[in-house]
Motif scaffolding. Structure first.
Motif, PDB file in Angstrom:
ATOM      1  N   LYS A 218       1.060  -1.288  -0.203  1.00  0.00           N
ATOM      2  CA  LYS A 218       0.122   0.116  -0.183  1.00  0.00           C
ATOM      3  C   LYS A 218       0.332   1.494   0.075  1.00  0.00           C
ATOM      4  CE  LYS A 218      -3.857  -2.564   0.791  1.00  0.00           C
ATOM      5  NZ  LYS A 218      -3.387  -3.365  -0.481  1.00  0.00           N
ATOM      6  N   ARG A 219       0.228   2.277  -0.347  1.00  0.00           N
ATOM      7  CA  ARG A 219       0.770   3.192  -0.803  1.00  0.00           C
ATOM      8  C   ARG A 219       1.266   4.613   0.549  1.00  0.00           C
ATOM      9  NH1 ARG A 219       0.021   9.746  -1.571  1.00  0.00           N
ATOM     10  NH2 ARG A 219       1.445  10.097  -3.201  1.00  0.00           N
ATOM     11  N   ASP A 220       0.780   3.871   1.548  1.00  0.00           N
ATOM     12  CA  ASP A 220       0.406   4.537   3.198  1.00  0.00           C
ATOM     13  C   ASP A 220       1.680   4.223   3.954  1.00  0.00           C
ATOM     14  OD1 ASP A 220      -1.760   6.177   2.188  1.00  0.00           O
ATOM     15  OD2 ASP A 220      -2.940   5.213   3.257  1.00  0.00           O
ATOM     16  N   PHE A 221       2.010   2.779   3.170  1.00  0.00           N
ATOM     17  CA  PHE A 221       2.898   2.161   3.717  1.00  0.00           C
ATOM     18  C   PHE A 221       4.441   2.426   3.940  1.00  0.00           C
ATOM     19  CE2 PHE A 221       0.717  -2.347   4.513  1.00  0.00           C
ATOM     20  CZ  PHE A 221      -0.729  -2.227   5.325  1.00  0.00           C
ATOM     21  N   VAL A 222       4.681   2.857   2.907  1.00  0.00           N
ATOM     22  CA  VAL A 222       5.695   3.615   2.435  1.00  0.00           C
ATOM     23  C   VAL A 222       6.021   4.843   2.600  1.00  0.00           C
ATOM     24  CG1 VAL A 222       6.788   4.419  -0.235  1.00  0.00           C
ATOM     25  CG2 VAL A 222       5.336   2.823  -0.322  1.00  0.00           C
ATOM     26  N   ALA A 223       4.283   5.796   2.711  1.00  0.00           N
ATOM     27  CA  ALA A 223       5.204   7.384   3.625  1.00  0.00           C
ATOM     28  C   ALA A 223       5.017   6.905   5.126  1.00  0.00           C
ATOM     29  CB  ALA A 223       3.519   7.574   3.491  1.00  0.00           C
TER      30      ALA A 223
ATOM     31  N   ALA B 139      -2.811  -3.007  -4.667  1.00  0.00           N
ATOM     32  CA  ALA B 139      -1.617  -2.827  -4.981  1.00  0.00           C
ATOM     33  C   ALA B 139      -1.111  -1.642  -5.283  1.00  0.00           C
ATOM     34  CB  ALA B 139      -1.051  -3.887  -5.956  1.00  0.00           C
ATOM     35  N   GLY B 140      -1.075  -0.528  -4.184  1.00  0.00           N
ATOM     36  CA  GLY B 140      -1.238   0.405  -4.142  1.00  0.00           C
ATOM     37  C   GLY B 140       0.111   0.676  -4.707  1.00  0.00           C
ATOM     38  N   VAL B 141       1.454   0.036  -4.513  1.00  0.00           N
ATOM     39  CA  VAL B 141       2.717   0.501  -5.303  1.00  0.00           C
ATOM     40  C   VAL B 141       3.666  -1.406  -5.264  1.00  0.00           C
ATOM     41  CG1 VAL B 141       3.168   2.895  -4.240  1.00  0.00           C
ATOM     42  CG2 VAL B 141       3.661   0.745  -2.887  1.00  0.00           C
TER      43      VAL B 141
END
Length: 185
Positions: A27-32, A63-65
């Motif tokens: 998820k994109r939020d996990f990368v953030a 899948a965000g990323v």
């Protein structure tokens, strides 16, 4: 089906997700969360990567990323507190190679030249304006140069363009539990 072995460093919760659900999509939020204060800078590059990924049609809706994998165990980041190294056996057709040097250029908001002549032309352009790649991308004052830089990032997926090294990481849109061959904690 032939497979290759790859490795990925992930938060321990990814292993828990694999064990519970059988798959993991980043998820994109996990990368953030992982990047903290640097997230806004890096997420611009990640957003570009997701939008221009050559296998975007295979991207699952959740899948965000993509998930990064290493083709060599030694190239995988060392596990730290709260993380694990997952050893995976994957169909190579599911992995998109990404040149490490070119991805580094994107993370640094740099131009990826076609060749030496293009690199010289771009340097001359920057000198004429008294600006750097980073400044052109991060400010609103050089939109044409910014556009040229961002458009050059498409060379990330062009194997004919080299920045001096052929070393690659790989991208997967998901990790499946049936691919798991080992875990290092």
């Amino acid at each position: 089906m032939s497979t290759i072995t790859v490795w990925t460093k992930q938060h321990a919760s990814v292993l828990e997700t694999l064990e519970k659900t059988g798959r993991y999509a980043a998820k994109r939020d996990f990368v953030a969360l992982d990047l903290g204060e640097h997230a806004p800078l890096v997420l611009e590059a990640y957003d570009w990567l997701v939008a221009h990924h050559p296998d975007a049609a295979r991207r699952p809706a959740d899948a965000g990323v993509p998930v990064w994998v290493s083709f060599e165990r030694e190239a995988t980041m060392l596990p730290g507190e709260g993380s694990v190294i997952l050893e995976l056996s994957v169909d190579p057709g599911l992995i998109t190679p990404v040149n490490i040097a070119k991805w580094g250029a994107i993370l640094n908001y740099s131009y990826i030249p076609r060749d030496a002549a293009d690199a010289a032309r771009h340097r001359a352009l920057l000198e004429a304006y008294g600006v750097s790649d980073v400044k052109a991308v991060m400010t609103q004052f050089y939109p044409q140069i910014r556009r040229e830089i961002v458009e050059s990032w498409s060379r990330l997926f062009d194997p004919a363009v080299s920045l001096g090294s052929d070393a690659c990481y790989g991208l997967l849109w998901e990790v499946r539990s049936e691919w798991l061959r080992g875990v290092t904690r």
